[in-house]
Design a protein around this motif. Structure first.
Motif, PDB file in Angstrom:
ATOM      1  N   ARG A 118      65.986 -10.047   2.167  1.00 24.78           N
ATOM      2  CA  ARG A 118      67.188  -9.430   2.735  1.00 24.78           C
ATOM      3  C   ARG A 118      67.855 -10.362   3.747  1.00 24.78           C
ATOM      4  N   ARG A 119      67.051 -10.938   4.635  1.00 23.57           N
ATOM      5  CA  ARG A 119      67.608 -11.805   5.670  1.00 23.57           C
ATOM      6  C   ARG A 119      68.259 -13.038   5.066  1.00 23.57           C
ATOM      7  N   TRP A 120      67.657 -13.597   4.034  1.00 21.48           N
ATOM      8  CA  TRP A 120      68.223 -14.814   3.443  1.00 21.48           C
ATOM      9  C   TRP A 120      69.586 -14.532   2.821  1.00 21.48           C
ATOM     10  N   PHE A 121      69.685 -13.460   2.018  1.00 17.94           N
ATOM     11  CA  PHE A 121      70.973 -13.129   1.400  1.00 17.94           C
ATOM     12  C   PHE A 121      72.015 -12.779   2.455  1.00 17.94           C
ATOM     13  N   LEU A 122      71.624 -12.062   3.465  1.00 20.54           N
ATOM     14  CA  LEU A 122      72.564 -11.657   4.501  1.00 20.54           C
ATOM     15  C   LEU A 122      73.057 -12.878   5.277  1.00 20.54           C
ATOM     16  N   ARG A 123      72.127 -13.781   5.606  1.00 21.74           N
ATOM     17  CA  ARG A 123      72.506 -14.976   6.367  1.00 21.74           C
ATOM     18  C   ARG A 123      73.353 -15.927   5.536  1.00 21.74           C
ATOM     19  N   THR A 124      73.049 -16.057   4.262  1.00 23.62           N
ATOM     20  CA  THR A 124      73.719 -17.040   3.416  1.00 23.62           C
ATOM     21  C   THR A 124      75.016 -16.524   2.796  1.00 23.62           C
ATOM     22  N   HIS A 125      75.047 -15.231   2.445  1.00 23.98           N
ATOM     23  CA  HIS A 125      76.196 -14.708   1.703  1.00 23.98           C
ATOM     24  C   HIS A 125      76.878 -13.505   2.343  1.00 23.98           C
ATOM     25  N   GLY A 126      76.355 -13.019   3.443  1.00 22.06           N
ATOM     26  CA  GLY A 126      77.024 -11.927   4.123  1.00 22.06           C
ATOM     27  C   GLY A 126      76.774 -10.559   3.503  1.00 22.06           C
ATOM     28  N   LEU A 127      75.819 -10.447   2.609  1.00 23.24           N
ATOM     29  CA  LEU A 127      75.445  -9.161   2.040  1.00 23.24           C
ATOM     30  C   LEU A 127      73.977  -9.201   1.671  1.00 23.24           C
ATOM     31  N   THR A 128      73.337  -8.039   1.663  1.00 23.77           N
ATOM     32  CA  THR A 128      71.915  -7.982   1.366  1.00 23.77           C
ATOM     33  C   THR A 128      71.687  -8.153  -0.135  1.00 23.77           C
ATOM     34  N   PHE A 129      70.436  -8.393  -0.502  1.00 21.92           N
ATOM     35  CA  PHE A 129      70.107  -8.537  -1.914  1.00 21.92           C
ATOM     36  C   PHE A 129      70.362  -7.231  -2.660  1.00 21.92           C
ATOM     37  N   GLN A 130      70.092  -6.106  -2.032  1.00 20.21           N
ATOM     38  CA  GLN A 130      70.355  -4.813  -2.672  1.00 20.21           C
ATOM     39  C   GLN A 130      71.857  -4.605  -2.870  1.00 20.21           C
ATOM     40  N   ALA A 131      72.659  -5.011  -1.882  1.00 17.75           N
ATOM     41  CA  ALA A 131      74.114  -4.880  -2.008  1.00 17.75           C
ATOM     42  C   ALA A 131      74.627  -5.771  -3.134  1.00 17.75           C
ATOM     43  N   TYR A 132      74.061  -6.969  -3.237  1.00 18.71           N
ATOM     44  CA  TYR A 132      74.456  -7.855  -4.327  1.00 18.71           C
ATOM     45  C   TYR A 132      74.146  -7.219  -5.679  1.00 18.71           C
ATOM     46  N   GLN A 133      72.962  -6.628  -5.813  1.00 16.59           N
ATOM     47  CA  GLN A 133      72.603  -5.982  -7.076  1.00 16.59           C
ATOM     48  C   GLN A 133      73.592  -4.878  -7.439  1.00 16.59           C
ATOM     49  N   ARG A 134      73.991  -4.083  -6.431  1.00 14.16           N
ATOM     50  CA  ARG A 134      74.931  -2.989  -6.695  1.00 14.16           C
ATOM     51  C   ARG A 134      76.271  -3.536  -7.199  1.00 14.16           C
ATOM     52  N   LEU A 135      76.785  -4.584  -6.532  1.00 15.65           N
ATOM     53  CA  LEU A 135      78.049  -5.173  -6.957  1.00 15.65           C
ATOM     54  C   LEU A 135      77.935  -5.765  -8.361  1.00 15.65           C
ATOM     55  N   TYR A 136      76.803  -6.377  -8.638  1.00 14.58           N
ATOM     56  CA  TYR A 136      76.597  -6.994  -9.952  1.00 14.58           C
ATOM     57  C   TYR A 136      76.612  -5.924 -11.046  1.00 14.58           C
ATOM     58  N   ARG A 137      75.948  -4.800 -10.782  1.00 17.29           N
ATOM     59  CA  ARG A 137      75.935  -3.706 -11.760  1.00 17.29           C
ATOM     60  C   ARG A 137      77.338  -3.139 -11.962  1.00 17.29           C
ATOM     61  N   LEU A 138      78.063  -2.945 -10.852  1.00 18.52           N
ATOM     62  CA  LEU A 138      79.408  -2.388 -10.950  1.00 18.52           C
ATOM     63  C   LEU A 138      80.353  -3.322 -11.701  1.00 18.52           C
ATOM     64  N   ASN A 139      80.229  -4.619 -11.437  1.00 17.45           N
ATOM     65  CA  ASN A 139      81.070  -5.580 -12.149  1.00 17.45           C
ATOM     66  C   ASN A 139      80.795  -5.547 -13.650  1.00 17.45           C
ATOM     67  N   THR A 140      79.521  -5.436 -13.998  1.00 16.14           N
ATOM     68  CA  THR A 140      79.140  -5.350 -15.406  1.00 16.14           C
ATOM     69  C   THR A 140      79.727  -4.102 -16.041  1.00 16.14           C
ATOM     70  N   ALA A 141      79.639  -2.977 -15.323  1.00  8.61           N
ATOM     71  CA  ALA A 141      80.168  -1.716 -15.837  1.00  8.61           C
ATOM     72  C   ALA A 141      81.688  -1.782 -15.987  1.00  8.61           C
ATOM     73  N   PHE A 142      82.339  -2.405 -15.020  1.00  4.94           N
ATOM     74  CA  PHE A 142      83.805  -2.493 -15.068  1.00  4.94           C
ATOM     75  C   PHE A 142      84.248  -3.241 -16.320  1.00  4.94           C
ATOM     76  N   LYS A 143      83.582  -4.354 -16.621  1.00 11.24           N
ATOM     77  CA  LYS A 143      83.942  -5.127 -17.811  1.00 11.24           C
ATOM     78  C   LYS A 143      83.704  -4.290 -19.079  1.00 11.24           C
ATOM     79  N   GLN A 144      82.645  -3.477 -19.084  1.00  6.89           N
ATOM     80  CA  GLN A 144      82.359  -2.639 -20.245  1.00  6.89           C
ATOM     81  C   GLN A 144      83.445  -1.588 -20.437  1.00  6.89           C
ATOM     82  N   LEU A 145      83.888  -0.990 -19.316  1.00 11.87           N
ATOM     83  CA  LEU A 145      84.949   0.016 -19.395  1.00 11.87           C
ATOM     84  C   LEU A 145      86.238  -0.589 -19.931  1.00 11.87           C
TER      85      LEU A 145
END
Length: 359
Positions: A118-145
């Motif tokens: 969590r700390r590495w993703f937050l420090r490096t990219h400004g979001l947690t690893f869990q937040a990244y996973q959520r965005l990744y899933r949503l982006n995938t779903a958006f393309k499917q829609l």
């Protein structure tokens, strides 16, 4: 959260991207509209055309705008040699199956401490690893829609366990319900270059709904208002109206086009619609005062209201608000800047060669 430097100018970013300039690592992220992928400056993948790229200061911004990380340059890995080995491991698992959910217990099973990840993703990219996973899933779903998949298929296929949870998350990120993103409409957004500087264009299936210079004040607020009025999310991507728009703008700036035939979609009040329609009736190469426009609308006492509606025009050049000047013949307010207004009027009076000069 990482400290980010100001985003360099677009031309500078593109030059660095083409040159694979390592000095710009960490300065920008390059997102390619035609593929939906974002890359780091030194990516080895084939370089896209300038008009197909936009730049962000952080990976988080690229993710929020619906882009996915490139598999070639792995932009979510650290830019230096100190990237932990677990980063590539986790990103590879997500790339192989975007619907997977890597929870804390899974991290521990892999020998990883969740707090460290969590700390590495937050420090490096400004979001947690869990937040990244959520965005990744949503982006995938958006393309499917967008490709026509049913909402239920997109939701469960992207790893969501309930429709309500998917719909709530989708609305939070994209500003509209999942069904709206497919069944109603989307506002496509792109950038294009002109002799007077880069512009942002937006269009729905009905027509072009926005054309503004990128340095216009309040552009972000204008896009949010447009999204609310149309009840559609703004996403990066091509639109059938963008091709004719680019071609007709090029002809206009070359001095060979006087009228535009690109369909327009301009949501607004009845009064605003009247004002904008009156603007399109001002002949090429001519100017009118605000008072004249008010009289044309049979509202001679509504000069200020006409001027306000004129300023609320979202489609520059095509709806020629630049042709309205003060009663004394002087140039008055223009969202793109008075210098641009002057250049547009000079062009329409037979001086297209002025566009070979710099501002």
């Amino acid at each position: 959260m990482p400290t980010t430097l100001p985003l360099p100018p677009t031309a500078e970013c593109y030059h660095a991207l083409v040159a694979r300039n390592a000095a710009y690592e960490g300065r920008f992220i390059a997102a390619v509209r035609t593929t939906g992928i974002f890359c780091r400056p030194t990516c080895r993948a084939r370089k896209p055309k300038a008009e197909n790229v936009e730049f962000f200061a952080t990976t988080r911004e690229a993710l929020v705008h619906g882009y996915r990380p490139c598999k070639v340059c792995a932009p979510l890995a650290a830019t230096g040699s100190d990237a932990p080995a677990f980063v590539a491991q986790l990103l590879a698992r997500l790339a192989a199956d975007p619907a997977t959910r890597i929870r804390d217990e899974h991290l521990r099973a892999l020998g990883l401490e969740p707090a460290t990840v969590r700390r590495w993703f937050l420090r490096t990219h400004g979001l947690t690893f869990q937040a990244y996973q959520r965005l990744y899933r949503l982006n995938t779903a958006f393309k499917q829609l967008q490709s026509g998949s049913p909402v239920t298929e997109a939701a469960f296929g992207s790893g969501y366990e309930s429709l309500s949870g998917f719909q709530e998350s989708f609305r939070t990120v994209f500003g509209a319900a999942p069904s709206h993103s497919r069944q109603q409409q989307v506002i496509d957004l792109t950038r294009l270059d002109t002799p007077l500087g880069p512009m942002v264009a937006a269009a729905t299936a009905a027509g072009v709904c926005l054309l503004e210079f990128t340095d216009r004040r309040g552009l972000e607020t204008e896009l949010q208002d447009l999204s609310r009025r149309v009840q559609a999310p703004v996403v990066q991507g091509e639109n059938p109206h963008f091709g004719p728009l680019r071609a007709q703008l090029a002809e206009y700036f070359a001095g060979t086009r006087r009228n535009f035939t690109v369909p327009l979609h301009t949501p607004g009040s009845a009064f605003q619609q009247q004002v904008w329609q009156a603007l399109t009736r001002i002949p090429y190469g001519h100017t009118r005062s605000y008072g004249h426009q008010a009289a044309t609308l049979q509202r001679p006492q509504a000069v200020r209201a006409v001027a306000a509606a004129n300023g609320q025009n979202r489609v520059a050049i095509l709806i020629p608000c630049h042709r309205v000047i003060g009663a004394d013949g002087k140039l008055t307010g223009y969202a793109g800047g008075l210098w641009r207004k002057q250049r547009l009027l000079e062009l329409e009076n037979g001086q297209p060669t002025l566009f070979t000069d710099k501002k």
